[in-house]
Design an enzyme around this catalytic site. Structure first.
Site, PDB file in Angstrom:
ATOM      1  N   SER A  66       2.209 -51.229 -84.074  1.00 36.14           N
ATOM      2  CA  SER A  66       2.713 -49.861 -83.952  1.00 36.14           C
ATOM      3  C   SER A  66       3.515 -49.511 -85.180  1.00 36.14           C
ATOM      4  CB  SER A  66       3.602 -49.734 -82.722  1.00 36.14           C
ATOM      5  OG  SER A  66       4.881 -50.268 -83.029  1.00 36.14           O
ATOM      6  N   LYS A  67       4.011 -48.284 -85.218  1.00 32.18           N
ATOM      7  CA  LYS A  67       4.740 -47.856 -86.415  1.00 32.18           C
ATOM      8  C   LYS A  67       6.035 -48.628 -86.593  1.00 32.18           C
ATOM      9  CE  LYS A  67       6.414 -43.640 -84.257  1.00 32.18           C
ATOM     10  NZ  LYS A  67       5.648 -42.748 -83.435  1.00 32.18           N
ATOM     11  N   ARG A  68       6.489 -49.286 -85.560  1.00 33.08           N
ATOM     12  CA  ARG A  68       7.678 -50.141 -85.724  1.00 33.08           C
ATOM     13  C   ARG A  68       7.383 -51.350 -86.607  1.00 33.08           C
ATOM     14  NH1 ARG A  68       8.067 -48.702 -80.532  1.00 33.08           N
ATOM     15  NH2 ARG A  68       6.894 -50.515 -79.844  1.00 33.08           N
TER      16      ARG A  68
END
Ligand code: GLU
Length: 435
Positions: free
Chosen positions: A211-213
């Site tokens: 994910s963007k994390r």
């Protein structure tokens, strides 16, 4: 066999995630491999979340990656009347029923619910994951038309696949559960369903969904960071497929030629930014030297630097191209050839130029380089070799490199000096000796 038709069907609710575009890549390659059609369907019926900017971002990314499609793109919102007509047909045939349901604002409203089969086993053969099955008793009826009269994803997705004559649906693993619903809808509509194949999840180093994390997750971010479209395309293809041997860098033609759904794997695919960066470097390395030279001239000029008359640009290209991971790194990696006002990496200075023996050593080298004939990398290397008397050239080459370039890495040292020229080399060695 009739024509193979596949599609990429993203919901344009923000930027384009790499997992989504990977599905586009696999569909595109499959269509090109079998000589079928690749279509784009914009699933924009989620009116609250679909925006014109997101649609534009999607079309830009498709073009950037050279994912051309064979018919004008279809917008799902244009098909709503048809979705609702199919809901009516399902009501009429008893495959759906109406019910009262609580709405968001606390009232109740009438929705249309699809009746899932209640007995036996639901199964299908996934093109990637193999045989999949589920007890009918473990499934539930589901809403296909909301109380505000809008069609739900499942209905719109199936009706559009039916109307577009889609033969193979290749999409992310997160849709496996939906597929049991979609197959039932197809059959209830009296239609032969397409074949379905689900691509493995893209995961982070811990095996959790990427994910963007975890870092850049959207195609636009990679573009902005200087990744090349062909390198990103090639890297994403390896997330779930390989050519059956250890080749990793492939031309678009080779990909089209080699791609098959049978060779897709079902185990999670780990996203590895280091590997993508390596891949980018491979694409730069394989670019024609003339292209590298053009990029170099453009970027060096844009950085406000001037290449002096007579400078051996082709030799610099030879030295730099194999070491460049991003176009954007070029000016920083060669600025010291074109200005005396280059930056010094403080760590390098501390490590290589701060010893008490260094000033005398650099002065001595400056004198020797002043007299060196001819001014070539080979002659310079020979000279330092003599000085080191076979004990390793480290004590000489490291201080020279930092003195003339300000950094610890770069092209071969003697090639660097040849490019730089005698005058600059000598002046910089003296400057560093007397600082
Ligand atoms: N709009 C859905 C998505 O983006 C479509 C899935 C599909 O059927 O390909 O996940």
């Amino acid at each position: 066999m009739s024509e193979i038709r596949v599609r990429f069907a993203p919901s344009p609710t923000g930027q384009v995630h790499i997992g989504n575009i990977r599905a586009a890549i696999f569909n595109w390659l499959y269509a090109r491999h079998v000589g079928g059609k690749f279509l784009l369907r914009v699933e924009d019926i989620d009116l609250e979340r679909s925006t014109p900017e997101a649609i534009k971002a999607l079309l830009d990314v498709m073009q950037w990656l050279r994912l051309d499609y064979d018919e004008p793109e279809v917008y799902q919102t244009h098909n709503v009347a048809r979705h609702l007509a199919c809901a009516e047909a399902l009501l009429a045939s008893g495959h759906a029923y109406k019910a009262e349901k609580a709405t968001k604002d606390g009232k109740t409203g009438e929705v249309v619910i699809f009746r899932m089969p209640k007995e036996g086993i639901l199964s299908y053969d996934d093109l990637v994951k193999g045989h999949m099955e589920k007890k009918a008793a473990d499934t539930q009826d589901f809403v296909i038309v909301r109380s505000d009269g809008s069609p739900v994803f499942h209905l719109a997705n199936v009706v559009d696949d039916l109307d577009q004559g889609i033969t193979h649906v290749i999409r992310g693993d997160d849709h496996v559960e939906n597929t049991f619903k979609h197959l039932a809808l197809f059959r209830a509509l009296g239609a032969e369903p397409p074949r379905y194949g689900h691509l493995p999840m893209i995961v982070n180093a811990q095996g959790k969904p990427y994910s963007k994390r975890d870092g850049a997750a959207f195609v636009g971010e990679f573009r902005d960071q200087g990744y090349l479209p062909d390198a990103l395309f090639n890297y994403l293809l390896l997330l779930g497929w390989n050519p059956g041997d250890d080749r990793e860098v492939l031309t678009r033609d080779e990909m089209v030629d080699l791609f098959t759904l049978e060779a897709c794997h079902s185990s999670p695919a780990k996203f590895d930014i280091k590997k993508l960066t390596w891949m980018n470097g491979e694409y730069i390395r394989r670019a024609p030297a003339a292209e590298f030279e053009a990029e170099l001239r453009r970027r060096v000029a844009a950085a406000g630097l001037t290449i002096p008359e007579g400078f051996d640009v082709p030799f610099l290209v030879q030295q730099l191209q194999v070491r460049t991971k991003f176009w954007g790194d070029i000016p920083g990696n060669c600025a010291y050839f074109f200005t005396d006002d280059y930056e010094f990496d403080q760590k390098a200075v501390e490590k290589r130029l701060s010893g008490p023996e260094v000033p005398a050593l650099l002065e001595d080298l400056a004198n020797r380089f002043e007299a060196l004939e001819p001014w070539t990398a080979a002659a310079g290397e020979e000279m330092v070799k003599q000085l080191s008397q076979g004990n390793g050239m480290g004590p000489w080459v490291h201080p020279i490199r930092v003195a003339v370039s300000g950094r610890m890495e770069g092209p071969g040292l003697f090639e660097m000096l040849q490019l730089l020229g005698r005058e600059k080399t000598v002046a910089r060695l003296r400057r560093a000796a007397r600082r």
